[in-house]
Design a protein around this motif. Structure first.
Motif, PDB file in Angstrom:
ATOM      1  N   GLY A   1      31.217 -36.164   7.670  1.00 51.87           N
ATOM      2  CA  GLY A   1      29.776 -36.438   7.663  1.00 51.87           C
ATOM      3  C   GLY A   1      29.520 -37.931   7.813  1.00 51.87           C
TER       4      GLY A   1
ATOM      5  N   VAL B   1      19.414 -42.466  -2.929  1.00 46.22           N
ATOM      6  CA  VAL B   1      19.761 -43.470  -3.948  1.00 46.22           C
ATOM      7  C   VAL B   1      21.123 -43.137  -4.549  1.00 46.22           C
ATOM      8  CG1 VAL B   1      19.133 -44.319  -6.258  1.00 46.22           C
ATOM      9  CG2 VAL B   1      17.365 -44.015  -4.504  1.00 46.22           C
TER      10      VAL B   1
ATOM     11  N   ALA C   1      25.253 -40.881   3.182  1.00 42.71           N
ATOM     12  CA  ALA C   1      26.406 -40.935   2.287  1.00 42.71           C
ATOM     13  C   ALA C   1      27.674 -41.283   3.060  1.00 42.71           C
ATOM     14  CB  ALA C   1      26.579 -39.587   1.572  1.00 42.71           C
TER      15      ALA C   1
ATOM     16  N   TRP D   1      14.059 -43.679   7.108  1.00 45.48           N
ATOM     17  CA  TRP D   1      15.395 -43.075   7.036  1.00 45.48           C
ATOM     18  C   TRP D   1      16.265 -43.523   8.213  1.00 45.48           C
ATOM     19  CZ3 TRP D   1      19.153 -40.425   9.417  1.00 45.48           C
ATOM     20  CH2 TRP D   1      20.087 -39.744   8.636  1.00 45.48           C
TER      21      TRP D   1
ATOM     22  N   ALA E   1      30.308 -36.746  -2.152  1.00 42.92           N
ATOM     23  CA  ALA E   1      29.307 -37.815  -2.241  1.00 42.92           C
ATOM     24  C   ALA E   1      27.975 -37.321  -1.691  1.00 42.92           C
ATOM     25  CB  ALA E   1      29.772 -39.036  -1.439  1.00 42.92           C
TER      26      ALA E   1
ATOM     27  N   HIS F   1      34.114 -38.447  10.540  1.00 43.47           N
ATOM     28  CA  HIS F   1      33.947 -37.322  11.469  1.00 43.47           C
ATOM     29  C   HIS F   1      32.530 -36.786  11.309  1.00 43.47           C
ATOM     30  CE1 HIS F   1      38.367 -36.857  12.078  1.00 43.47           C
ATOM     31  NE2 HIS F   1      38.400 -37.387  10.853  1.00 43.47           N
TER      32      HIS F   1
ATOM     33  N   GLY G   1      26.722 -33.221   3.309  1.00 41.64           N
ATOM     34  CA  GLY G   1      25.415 -32.643   3.008  1.00 41.64           C
ATOM     35  C   GLY G   1      25.459 -31.379   2.161  1.00 41.64           C
TER      36      GLY G   1
HETATM   37  C1  LIG Z   1      11.093 -34.163   0.916  1.00 42.73           C
HETATM   38  C2  LIG Z   1      12.269 -35.019   0.571  1.00 42.73           C
HETATM   39  C3  LIG Z   1      12.033 -36.339   0.185  1.00 42.73           C
HETATM   40  C4  LIG Z   1      13.101 -37.163  -0.178  1.00 42.73           C
HETATM   41  N1  LIG Z   1      12.826 -38.427  -0.564  1.00 42.73           N
HETATM   42  C5  LIG Z   1      13.849 -39.206  -0.996  1.00 42.73           C
HETATM   43  C6  LIG Z   1      13.577 -40.530  -1.456  1.00 42.73           C
HETATM   44  O1  LIG Z   1      12.437 -41.005  -1.432  1.00 42.73           O
HETATM   45  N2  LIG Z   1      14.623 -41.272  -1.928  1.00 42.73           N
HETATM   46  C7  LIG Z   1      15.905 -40.775  -1.944  1.00 42.73           C
HETATM   47  O2  LIG Z   1      16.811 -41.482  -2.406  1.00 42.73           O
HETATM   48  N3  LIG Z   1      16.191 -39.543  -1.480  1.00 42.73           N
HETATM   49  C8  LIG Z   1      15.201 -38.742  -1.016  1.00 42.73           C
HETATM   50  N4  LIG Z   1      15.474 -37.505  -0.551  1.00 42.73           N
HETATM   51  C9  LIG Z   1      16.880 -37.038  -0.503  1.00 42.73           C
HETATM   52  C10 LIG Z   1      17.640 -37.624   0.686  1.00 42.73           C
HETATM   53  O3  LIG Z   1      16.923 -37.376   1.889  1.00 42.73           O
HETATM   54  C11 LIG Z   1      19.028 -36.966   0.778  1.00 42.73           C
HETATM   55  O4  LIG Z   1      19.592 -36.852  -0.507  1.00 42.73           O
HETATM   56  C12 LIG Z   1      19.969 -37.801   1.612  1.00 42.73           C
HETATM   57  O5  LIG Z   1      19.440 -38.056   2.882  1.00 42.73           O
HETATM   58  C13 LIG Z   1      21.315 -37.071   1.726  1.00 42.73           C
HETATM   59  O6  LIG Z   1      22.190 -37.802   2.549  1.00 42.73           O
HETATM   60  P1  LIG Z   1      23.650 -37.229   2.804  1.00 42.73           P
HETATM   61  O7  LIG Z   1      24.287 -38.226   3.725  1.00 42.73           O
HETATM   62  O8  LIG Z   1      24.322 -36.883   1.540  1.00 42.73           O
HETATM   63  O9  LIG Z   1      23.421 -35.824   3.528  1.00 42.73           O
HETATM   64  P2  LIG Z   1      22.867 -35.513   4.998  1.00 42.73           P
HETATM   65  O10 LIG Z   1      21.870 -36.516   5.433  1.00 42.73           O
HETATM   66  O11 LIG Z   1      22.492 -34.074   5.000  1.00 42.73           O
HETATM   67  O12 LIG Z   1      24.124 -35.728   5.927  1.00 42.73           O
HETATM   68  C14 LIG Z   1      25.193 -34.863   6.033  1.00 42.73           C
HETATM   69  C15 LIG Z   1      25.874 -35.198   7.351  1.00 42.73           C
HETATM   70  O13 LIG Z   1      27.068 -34.434   7.449  1.00 42.73           O
HETATM   71  C16 LIG Z   1      27.162 -33.905   8.765  1.00 42.73           C
HETATM   72  N5  LIG Z   1      27.957 -32.684   8.669  1.00 42.73           N
HETATM   73  C17 LIG Z   1      27.637 -31.538   8.038  1.00 42.73           C
HETATM   74  N6  LIG Z   1      28.634 -30.632   8.173  1.00 42.73           N
HETATM   75  C18 LIG Z   1      29.588 -31.242   8.894  1.00 42.73           C
HETATM   76  C19 LIG Z   1      30.861 -30.818   9.381  1.00 42.73           C
HETATM   77  N7  LIG Z   1      31.338 -29.591   9.133  1.00 42.73           N
HETATM   78  N8  LIG Z   1      31.585 -31.697  10.105  1.00 42.73           N
HETATM   79  C20 LIG Z   1      31.143 -32.960  10.362  1.00 42.73           C
HETATM   80  N9  LIG Z   1      29.940 -33.402   9.937  1.00 42.73           N
HETATM   81  C21 LIG Z   1      29.179 -32.548   9.210  1.00 42.73           C
HETATM   82  C22 LIG Z   1      25.715 -33.636   9.190  1.00 42.73           C
HETATM   83  O14 LIG Z   1      25.589 -33.591  10.605  1.00 42.73           O
HETATM   84  C23 LIG Z   1      25.002 -34.843   8.571  1.00 42.73           C
HETATM   85  O15 LIG Z   1      24.944 -35.940   9.441  1.00 42.73           O
HETATM   86  C24 LIG Z   1      14.438 -36.664  -0.156  1.00 42.73           C
HETATM   87  C25 LIG Z   1      14.681 -35.352   0.258  1.00 42.73           C
HETATM   88  C26 LIG Z   1      13.610 -34.533   0.622  1.00 42.73           C
HETATM   89  C27 LIG Z   1      13.893 -33.124   1.056  1.00 42.73           C
END
Ligand SMILES: Cc1cc2nc3c(=O)[nH]c(=O)nc-3n(C[C@H](O)[C@H](O)[C@H](O)COP(=O)(O)OP(=O)(O)OC[C@H]3O[C@@H](n4cnc5c(N)ncnc54)[C@H](O)[C@@H]3O)c2cc1C
Length: 395
Positions: free
Chosen positions: A10, A309, A14, A101, A293, A32, A153
């Motif tokens: 991902g 955050v 994160a 974002w 993460a 990846h 994610g």
């Molecule tokens: C309405 C709403 C409002 C929010 N507001 C806030 C805020 O104000 N402040 C805050 O801190 N957070 C906020 N959040 C939460 C925040 O958006 C998420 O927690 C954060 O973006 C998560 O990031 P991540 O990198 O963990 O996951 P994701 O952004 O989901 O990224 C996961 C990545 O992994 C990749 N992936 C998935 N499976 C695979 C695989 N098998 N192989 C390779 N890659 C893969 C995906 O393509 C993606 O790019 C909000 C959420 C919502 C729904």
């Protein structure tokens, strides 16, 4: 930890932050990412605490040039009883640094290195090697690592291996998020002025909306970001699919003060998404050689504004843990001790806020500063949240 091989599944918020953390601690990091496109197209709003923003800039995670639209005050509004005008219920000191974002991702990506980020490579599975290492499998084959970070994610394949029993718990209501060009505020100078110094919580029967300005992708431009929490529309009554701006406009027309309904009605909504609100947390955020993460480890209801955050704090914790440990396994245990508790804390906080603000939404127009402070205090229940700064200070 020099030369430690870290594979990251991902490459979103994160994943990029974890890649920076690993590289800063001396590891060789490979990311990846499933998606082939530019993740910066996700232009919705994310709020982070200003001290975290400063720490990330000072630590080399974010460039100082990444734009934010900081404000220090939270204003609570509702429709005045029996009228269509707005009534201010309360003001709290709650400094936030709103980000776009896509610009946040781009800033992290710029510091995550170019040669080590593979796009368009879905990871099909992860596994253990006989020697205690980890393997990442893609359609191209498999690669071995000393440590694998699941930053993939809420539907994480890495979590499926580490904590397959964990399933999301639905909250029973929805959140619509999106952005509206700031031009929609052109005929509403009072609302624009308010948003230039404050972020706004707007209560309505059975839910609430949150509004704040974020930087747009064009230099100097701004967008109005929103998140509207409400129950799903009764079956067959939504004029369009509920993911569209149509249902948000219907809610605004029925419940918002007239100026706010007009802003929502006029704007051409972008970056729209509909999320059923749900949460989960893994019992332990790392089990050598795997570490989770961001949303892969836990998802809190968005009322905490803490998913990104937490992902960013996860990365800072990984860097500290790698630097302070003699082995990868020791670093992962340190990480798990700190971050598992934080994930659980945020899930609890999100549930209490969801119950107070949506499931048992108060009679907003009847509230004043004392009632809003009491509601905030009861929902925090002694816990901390940067969104309720002045409520915490009064304890
Ligand atoms: C309405 C709403 C409002 C929010 N507001 C806030 C805020 O104000 N402040 C805050 O801190 N957070 C906020 N959040 C939460 C925040 O958006 C998420 O927690 C954060 O973006 C998560 O990031 P991540 O990198 O963990 O996951 P994701 O952004 O989901 O990224 C996961 C990545 O992994 C990749 N992936 C998935 N499976 C695979 C695989 N098998 N192989 C390779 N890659 C893969 C995906 O393509 C993606 O790019 C909000 C959420 C919502 C729904």
């Amino acid at each position: 930890m020099t030369g430690l091989r870290i594979g990251v599944v991902g490459g979103s918020i994160a994943g990029c932050a974890m890649a920076i953390a690993g590289a800063r601690a001396g590891a060789d990091v490979t990311v990846h990412e499933r998606s082939d496109g530019e993740l910066q197209d996700r232009g919705f709003g994310i709020v982070i605490p200003p001290p975290l923003h400063r720490e990330l800039v000072a630590g080399g995670y974010l460039g100082a040039d990444m734009p934010t639209t900081p404000v220090a005050t939270r204003v609570w509004l509702a429709r005045a009883p029996g009228r269509r005008s707005a009534r201010e219920l309360a003001r709290q000191q709650a400094p936030v640094a709103p980000c776009n974002w896509g610009l946040l991702w781009r800033a992290l990506r710029a510091n995550a290195g170019s040669g080590v980020y593979h796009r368009g490579r879905p990871v099909t599975s992860v596994g253990r090697t006989a020697s205690g290492g980890a393997v990442i499998r893609t359609a191209d084959g498999e690669r071995e690592y000393d440590l694998v970070v699941g930053a993939d994610g809420h539907r994480s394949v890495t979590r499926e291996l580490v904590a397959p029993e964990v399933r999301p718990v639905p909250a029973g209501y929805l959140v619509w998020r999106g952005t509206i060009p700031a031009a929609a505020l052109g005929d509403h100078p009072a609302q624009l002025e308010l948003l230039e110094s404050s972020w706004v919580t707007l209560g309505f029967p059975g839910g609430h909306g949150v509004f704040y300005l974020i930087p747009g992708s064009a230099t100097g431009s701004r967008l109005l970001a929103y998140a509207v929490y409400a129950s799903p529309p009764p079956a067959g009554t939504a004029p369009e699919a509920p993911v569209s701006a149509g249902y948000v406009r219907d809610i605004a027309e029925e419940h918002f003060p007239a100026e706010w309904a007009d802003i929502v009605a006029r704007g051409e909504h972008r970056s729209q998404a509909l999320h059923p609100v749900a949460d989960f947390v893994v019992p332990r955020a790392a089990e050598p050689p795997f570490l989770l993460a961001g949303d892969a480890a836990s998802v809190t209801r968005p009322h905490t504004a803490s998913g990104a955050v937490k992902a960013l704090q996860d990365a800072l914790c990984l860097e500290r843990s790698l630097r302070a440990s003699a082995s990868a396994a020791e670093a992962l245990h340190r990480y798990a001790d700190e971050r598992s508790a934080e994930g659980a804390r945020l899930v609890g906080l999100g549930r209490r806020l969801g119950r107070a603000l949506v499931e048992n939404a108060p009679d907003w127009p009847a509230m004043g500063p004392a009632e809003v402070a009491a509601l905030s205090s009861a929902a925090l229940d002694g816990d901390d949240s940067y969104l309720y700064g002045s409520v915490q200070r009064q304890r």
